[in-house]
Design an enzyme around this catalytic site. Structure first.
Site, mmCIF file in Angstrom:
data_model
loop_
_atom_site.group_PDB
_atom_site.id
_atom_site.type_symbol
_atom_site.label_atom_id
_atom_site.label_comp_id
_atom_site.label_asym_id
_atom_site.label_seq_id
_atom_site.Cartn_x
_atom_site.Cartn_y
_atom_site.Cartn_z
ATOM 1 N N HIS A 238 43.059 41.702 42.705
ATOM 2 C CA HIS A 238 42.538 41.570 41.304
ATOM 3 C C HIS A 238 42.138 43.169 41.104
ATOM 4 C CE1 HIS A 238 44.519 37.884 41.064
ATOM 5 N NE2 HIS A 238 43.465 37.101 41.586
HETATM 6 O O1 RIB Z 1 42.251 36.819 37.324
HETATM 7 C C1 RIB Z 1 41.537 37.181 38.116
HETATM 8 C C2 RIB Z 1 40.428 38.540 37.758
HETATM 9 O O2 RIB Z 1 39.405 37.443 36.801
HETATM 10 C C3 RIB Z 1 39.906 38.847 38.087
HETATM 11 O O3 RIB Z 1 38.585 40.104 37.630
HETATM 12 C C4 RIB Z 1 38.474 38.189 39.429
HETATM 13 O O4 RIB Z 1 37.157 38.685 39.480
HETATM 14 C C5 RIB Z 1 38.317 36.798 37.818
HETATM 15 O O5 RIB Z 1 37.301 37.819 36.728
#
Ligand code: RIB
Ligand code: CA
Length: 309
Positions: A238
């Protein structure tokens, strides 16, 4: 080359760690500061993880402590995905840098004043620190060039069927950020779930170098839980998508849309309500909503940058 002045706010976090390790070897980006907030795990861990990751990459950067809880909500940590310490059970050498006294919201404002009109704020955790800075400093928004954030989704949810973790953790903060009139690029689950690493890719990363070995080891816990919790056979990168989007926008597909944050819904609290797929369109459609990435080019890019250590 004119380097982009970037402030990073994070909740390290396995994928936050990968983002920081890669960003430190992207010459197009000049990180000018880092701040940590509670999110994946408690602030006591995310702050130390941010300090230790900055030191681990060889960057000499101030790391500022931010909010230890959401503005209103009760904290909802993701220890099962990131491990108790936030790094999938891996540890790093302790940073020997001094502890910054300025809290995150003041440090973000100070950087925005120093780089007025130039500063890009990359948010890869809950939006609490930026929301607090916007609440405290009425002129902050006009000093920030753009915000590139990992959060939300047009049509996904990973914390509830309607909400993505970073937004769900602090919906009030997200509402403040999305309604402040900032130039926002939103990288939600629609695109970040396409930036995935399966086990063979994690094995390849492990073999690249010592940084890759650390990343891969931290990802294995997340992979175990992704299989168990979500029946997914990969780990989504992500947070690294934010930096890749900044430097290689051609890998991605995006469109302008309207986005609002649901803060009241019984089932939909924390949802980024967008008009991407709806006939009804919001009046202002200024959010750059990122929807797609070329997976093969993502993986090639990831490996190439990692190999620069
Ligand atoms: O949904 C994914 C996000 O939530 C990413 O930033 C992960 O590190 C968590 O913080
Ligand atoms: Ca994160």
């Amino acid at each position: 080359m004119t380097r982009m002045k970037v402030w990073l706010d994070a909740d390290p976090g396995v994928d936050d760690a990968a983002a920081i390790i890669l960003a430190a070897r992207m010459p197009e980006i000049e990180l000018v500061g880092v701040s940590a907030c509670a999110g994946n795990v408690e602030l006591s861990y995310t702050y130390e993880n941010a300090r230790n990751l900055v030191a681990y990459t060889g960057l000499n950067l101030p790391v500022h402590k931010g909010a230890d809880r959401p503005l209103l909500a009760e904290p909802h940590f993701a220890r099962e995905i990131h491990g108790k310490n936030g790094l999938g059970g891996q540890s790093l050498p302790a940073s020997t840098a001094g502890h910054e006294k300025l809290p995150a919201w003041d440090a973000i404002y100070r950087a925005a004043c120093e780089y007025a009109g130039e500063l890009i704020v990359v948010m890869i955790g809950p939006l609490t620190n930026l929301a607090l800075a916007l609440l405290k400093y009425a002129d902050l928004k006009e000093k920030i060039k753009r915000v590139v954030l990992m959060g939300g989704a047009v049509s996904y949810g990973n914390t509830t069927p309607a909400a993505e973790f970073n937004i769900y953790f602090d919906p009030e903060a997200a509402d403040i950020v999305f309604s402040a009139g900032l130039d926002i690029s939103m990288l939600g689950l629609d695109v970040t779930m396409q930036a995935y690493l399966d086990e063979p890719a994690i094995d390849r990363i492990h073999a690249v170098n010592e940084k890759g070995a650390f990343m891969a080891a931290s990802m294995r816990q997340t992979l175990t839980w992704a299989r168990k919790l979500y029946n997914l056979d990969f780990v989504a990168m992500h947070d690294p998508c934010t930096f890749l989007y900044l430097v290689y926008p051609e890998l991605f597909r995006s469109e302008l849309a309207g986005v609002r944050i649901e803060t009241k819904g019984k089932l939909t609290r924390g949802k980024t309500v967008s008009d991407v797929h709806s006939d009804y369109k919001f009046e202002d459609r200024t959010v750059d909503v990122v929807l797609g990435i070329d997976h093969k080019r993502f993986l090639d890019c990831f490996m190439e940058i990692l190999g620069r250590y």
